[in-house]
Design an enzyme around this catalytic site. Sequence first.
Site, PDB file in Angstrom:
ATOM      1  N   SER A  53       0.857  -1.194   0.000  1.00  0.00           N
ATOM      2  CA  SER A  53       0.000   0.000   0.000  1.00  0.00           C
ATOM      3  C   SER A  53       0.885   1.233   0.000  1.00  0.00           C
ATOM      4  CB  SER A  53      -0.869   0.020   1.267  1.00  0.00           C
ATOM      5  OG  SER A  53      -1.523   1.265   1.400  1.00  0.00           O
ATOM      6  N   TYR A 112      -2.076  -0.901  10.722  1.00  0.00           N
ATOM      7  CA  TYR A 112      -2.177  -1.161   9.268  1.00  0.00           C
ATOM      8  C   TYR A 112      -0.994  -0.515   8.544  1.00  0.00           C
ATOM      9  CZ  TYR A 112      -3.883  -1.110   4.447  1.00  0.00           C
ATOM     10  OH  TYR A 112      -3.985  -1.276   3.080  1.00  0.00           O
ATOM     11  N   LYS A 135       2.170  -2.416   6.502  1.00  0.00           N
ATOM     12  CA  LYS A 135       2.474  -2.249   5.075  1.00  0.00           C
ATOM     13  C   LYS A 135       3.940  -1.832   4.884  1.00  0.00           C
ATOM     14  CE  LYS A 135      -1.426  -3.570   3.334  1.00  0.00           C
ATOM     15  NZ  LYS A 135      -1.499  -4.789   2.500  1.00  0.00           N
TER      16      LYS A 135
HETATM   17  N1  LIG Z   1      -8.809  -0.713  -1.020  1.00  0.00           N
HETATM   18  C1  LIG Z   1      -7.822   0.119  -0.941  1.00  0.00           C
HETATM   19  O1  LIG Z   1      -8.001   1.357  -1.048  1.00  0.00           O
HETATM   20  C2  LIG Z   1      -6.410  -0.392  -0.736  1.00  0.00           C
HETATM   21  C3  LIG Z   1      -5.378   0.544  -0.791  1.00  0.00           C
HETATM   22  C4  LIG Z   1      -4.066   0.107  -0.632  1.00  0.00           C
HETATM   23  C5  LIG Z   1      -3.803  -1.235  -0.407  1.00  0.00           C
HETATM   24  N2  LIG Z   1      -4.842  -2.113  -0.353  1.00  0.00           N
HETATM   25  C6  LIG Z   1      -4.486  -3.514  -0.106  1.00  0.00           C
HETATM   26  O2  LIG Z   1      -4.962  -4.317  -1.179  1.00  0.00           O
HETATM   27  C7  LIG Z   1      -5.312  -5.612  -0.698  1.00  0.00           C
HETATM   28  C8  LIG Z   1      -6.749  -5.921  -1.089  1.00  0.00           C
HETATM   29  O3  LIG Z   1      -7.574  -4.902  -0.540  1.00  0.00           O
HETATM   30  P1  LIG Z   1      -9.157  -4.820  -0.832  1.00  0.00           P
HETATM   31  O4  LIG Z   1      -9.552  -3.429  -0.546  1.00  0.00           O
HETATM   32  O5  LIG Z   1      -9.451  -5.437  -2.139  1.00  0.00           O
HETATM   33  O6  LIG Z   1      -9.688  -5.753   0.347  1.00  0.00           O
HETATM   34  P2  LIG Z   1     -11.133  -6.351   0.636  1.00  0.00           P
HETATM   35  O7  LIG Z   1     -12.110  -5.958  -0.431  1.00  0.00           O
HETATM   36  O8  LIG Z   1     -11.419  -6.003   2.047  1.00  0.00           O
HETATM   37  O9  LIG Z   1     -10.867  -7.933   0.497  1.00  0.00           O
HETATM   38  C9  LIG Z   1      -9.948  -8.559   1.347  1.00  0.00           C
HETATM   39  C10 LIG Z   1      -9.635  -9.922   0.782  1.00  0.00           C
HETATM   40  O10 LIG Z   1      -8.630 -10.559   1.593  1.00  0.00           O
HETATM   41  C11 LIG Z   1      -9.098 -11.856   1.982  1.00  0.00           C
HETATM   42  N3  LIG Z   1      -8.555 -12.212   3.294  1.00  0.00           N
HETATM   43  C12 LIG Z   1      -8.571 -11.478   4.433  1.00  0.00           C
HETATM   44  N4  LIG Z   1      -7.998 -12.162   5.447  1.00  0.00           N
HETATM   45  C13 LIG Z   1      -7.608 -13.351   4.937  1.00  0.00           C
HETATM   46  C14 LIG Z   1      -6.983 -14.492   5.487  1.00  0.00           C
HETATM   47  N5  LIG Z   1      -6.631 -14.563   6.786  1.00  0.00           N
HETATM   48  N6  LIG Z   1      -6.726 -15.549   4.670  1.00  0.00           N
HETATM   49  C15 LIG Z   1      -7.081 -15.518   3.353  1.00  0.00           C
HETATM   50  N7  LIG Z   1      -7.702 -14.452   2.780  1.00  0.00           N
HETATM   51  C16 LIG Z   1      -7.963 -13.392   3.563  1.00  0.00           C
HETATM   52  C17 LIG Z   1     -10.610 -11.726   2.029  1.00  0.00           C
HETATM   53  O11 LIG Z   1     -11.227 -13.017   1.952  1.00  0.00           O
HETATM   54  P3  LIG Z   1     -12.810 -13.175   2.361  1.00  0.00           P
HETATM   55  O12 LIG Z   1     -13.566 -12.486   1.254  1.00  0.00           O
HETATM   56  O13 LIG Z   1     -13.049 -14.629   2.400  1.00  0.00           O
HETATM   57  O14 LIG Z   1     -12.980 -12.480   3.679  1.00  0.00           O
HETATM   58  C18 LIG Z   1     -10.839 -10.850   0.776  1.00  0.00           C
HETATM   59  O15 LIG Z   1     -10.797 -11.639  -0.388  1.00  0.00           O
HETATM   60  C19 LIG Z   1      -5.061  -5.571   0.810  1.00  0.00           C
HETATM   61  O16 LIG Z   1      -3.798  -6.095   1.104  1.00  0.00           O
HETATM   62  C20 LIG Z   1      -5.126  -4.090   1.130  1.00  0.00           C
HETATM   63  O17 LIG Z   1      -4.430  -3.762   2.299  1.00  0.00           O
HETATM   64  C21 LIG Z   1      -6.133  -1.732  -0.504  1.00  0.00           C
END
Ligand SMILES: NC(=O)c1ccc[n+]([C@@H]2O[C@H](COP(=O)([O-])OP(=O)(O)OC[C@H]3O[C@@H](n4cnc5c(N)ncnc54)[C@H](OP(=O)(O)O)[C@@H]3O)[C@@H](O)[C@H]2O)c1
Length: 272
Positions: free
Chosen positions: A159, A179, A183
Amino acid sequence: MSAPSGFSINFSGQCIIVTGGNRGIGYAFTRALAASGANVAVIYRNHPTALKDVGEVSKEFPGVKIKAYQCDVSDTEVVTRVVNQINEDFAIPEKKTTPITGLIANAGVSVVKPALELTHEDFKKIYDVNVFGVFNIARAVAKLWQDNKTKGSIVINSSMSSQIINKAKDASPLTQVFYNSSKAAVSNLTKGLAAEWAKDGIRVNALSPGYVKTAQTAGMDKGMRDYQAGQLPLGRFAEPDEMTGQALLLLSDHASYMTGGEYFIDGGQLIY
Ligand SMILES: NC(=O)c1ccc[n+]([C@@H]2O[C@H](COP(=O)([O-])OP(=O)(O)OC[C@H]3O[C@@H](n4cnc5c(N)ncnc54)[C@H](OP(=O)(O)O)[C@@H]3O)[C@@H](O)[C@H]2O)c1
């Protein structure tokens, strides 16, 4: 003289694992990989519609194999078992080596709370997934590649929060120190693994998104999201699809000289 064929990425016959590939940014990775010919092994934790959602991608791209595996990435034993299962399920009979050529370690979680209220449980919840979970799956896949003497590429979804403290409003942080520090840790882990495994032909890079429209951000206050979007040079949050180009590039042989890097897809946030 033949016509130029353009720039393309084709993963036909290759299996790529995406953790958290059932929703959010991970779902965009799953679809983009399938569209590029990859067979995709999706790891999810426990979302009730995960199998149905991954099934939709199978319907959209019937020419590739897509399978979902329930697996908590923070559990080393389960991760090892599931990676071995994926290796068997996607095996190509005429190919003697592992079918797995790439991994996107994307699963991540966040807890937003003022620092004085954070607990050891919150710490474990975040670090077990965002740091140890990434390590677990990367190590399991790297071991398979080392045992098979094959190369591979790992993309770790970190991130822009590895570098900055996100703001909720002027001079006021979004309170998520575990968090953000997780990261920073996983971006450094990326460099360390890249350094250790370069000699084995394994490349490891981090992709670091800015604000993306997913469940992780949708649950946050709209006024804060409008403020954050307004601070960005590009003036808006990203669509999940806008993360896929860099990830696919890093997985492909076009990136054969890229390892240990961190690539920010952040709408220009880090300019200022
Ligand atoms: N959204 C943003 O603005 C943003 C910005 C920067 C970085 N990121 C990073 O990008 C990545 C994806 O983010 P997102 O926003 O797409 O997240 P999200 O929509 O909240 O989805 C999270 C995903 O991670 C899976 N997960 C969580 N804990 C897990 C575990 N213990 N074992 C296996 N799978 C697990 C969840 O599975 P389930 O569906 O089964 O719960 C889900 O598929 C993350 O690392 C996040 O920190 C996101």
